[in-house]
Design an enzyme around this catalytic site. Structure first.
Site, short mmCIF file in Angstrom:
data_model
loop_
_atom_site.label_atom_id
_atom_site.label_comp_id
_atom_site.label_asym_id
_atom_site.label_seq_id
_atom_site.Cartn_x
_atom_site.Cartn_y
_atom_site.Cartn_z
N ALA A 1 0.85 -1.22 -0.03
CA ALA A 1 0.00 0.01 0.01
C ALA A 1 0.78 1.40 0.15
CB ALA A 1 -0.91 0.06 1.37
N TYR A 2 1.88 1.24 0.95
CA TYR A 2 2.86 2.28 0.90
C TYR A 2 3.68 2.60 -0.43
CZ TYR A 2 7.13 4.61 2.56
OH TYR A 2 8.35 5.53 2.73
#
Length: 253
Positions: A155-156
């Site tokens: 996600a990052y």
């Protein structure tokens, strides 16, 4: 005389860590600093440190997740200092963990505080930079985008990869306005990373061994000073690039 005398810089997430290190490095070269963040006490601390360097500073409370409020914050900065020359999009509040346990809300928060917030700041700063004959944007991304094992960083990395693409687009579209846009992908001994290293010494040592230069960067000396170099007139022909400030760990092909 500093190389950035007369320049005005906005630094988001400047209350601590990498943002604070960048603010201090810019201030040491004479830039006035708009110190942005969510926690008033931390902003005042950074402003005090900036003023000790002989530079002007002003705190601006700002939650970058509130993208609708960003244009007015930028206008406040421009009114206080007379314009905007440098924008550093450092603030980010996202999520880490396996994809199957990642909630939609946490995934979306990473995009709101990453590329969506940066987009709002960049658009709001554009007219102020153009009015001063140009400017420089530095967006913080991550080597997790090209990490050999992206597990738990998905996600990052996705949010930061979007920001990297946004940076290159701004470089292409705003070059005629004299505005440069670059990304940096730093490793720095921020408070969060320092706490993790102290709690997980063996894992931290293994991580350090993957860095060819053998250490995790200092927020000001290694990351802040690199940002100073990027935004100086001497680097006027560099735009649209991603600079890995990670001691040689990652490869951006």
């Amino acid at each position: 005389m500093g190389s950035l005398d007369g320049k005005v810089a906005i630094v988001t997430g400047a209350g601590q860590g990498v943002g604070q290190g960048i603010a201090l490095a810019l201030a040491s070269e004479g830039a006035a600093i708009a110190v942005l963040g969510r926690t008033a006490a931390k902003l005042e601390t950074t402003c005090g440190l900036v003023r000790e360097r002989g530079a002007d500073a002003e705190p601006f409370a700002c939650d970058v997740a509130d993208t609708e409020a960003i244009p007015s914050v930028v206008d406040e900065v421009a009114a206080r200092f007379g314009g905007v020359d440098v924008l550093v999009n450092n603030a980010y509040s996202g999520a880490y963990g396996p994809l199957l346990t990642m909630s939609d809300a946490k995934f979306q928060k990473g995009f709101m505080t990453g590329p969506f917030a940066a987009f709002a700041f960049m658009k709001a700063c554009h007219p102020h930079m153009k009015a001063r004959g140009g400017g420089s944007i530095v967006n913080l991304v991550t080597s997790a985008m090209v990490r050999w094992d992206p597990a738990t960083y998905g996600a990052y990395a996705a949010a930061k990869q979007a920001l990297r693409s946004l940076t290159r687009t701004a470089a292409a579209e705003w070059g005629p306005d004299g505005i440069r846009a670059n990304s940096i992908a730093p490793h720095a001994l921020s408070p969060g990373l320092k706490q993790w290293a102290e709690a997980n010494p063996e894992a931290a040592e293994e991580f350090r061994k993957t860095i060819p230069l053998g250490y995790i960067g200092d927020c000001e000396a290694d990351i802040g000073n690199a940002v100073v170099a990027l935004v100086q007139p001497a680097m006027r022909y560099l735009t649209g690039a991603t600079v890995p400030l990670d001691g040689g760990q990652a490869y951006f092909g």
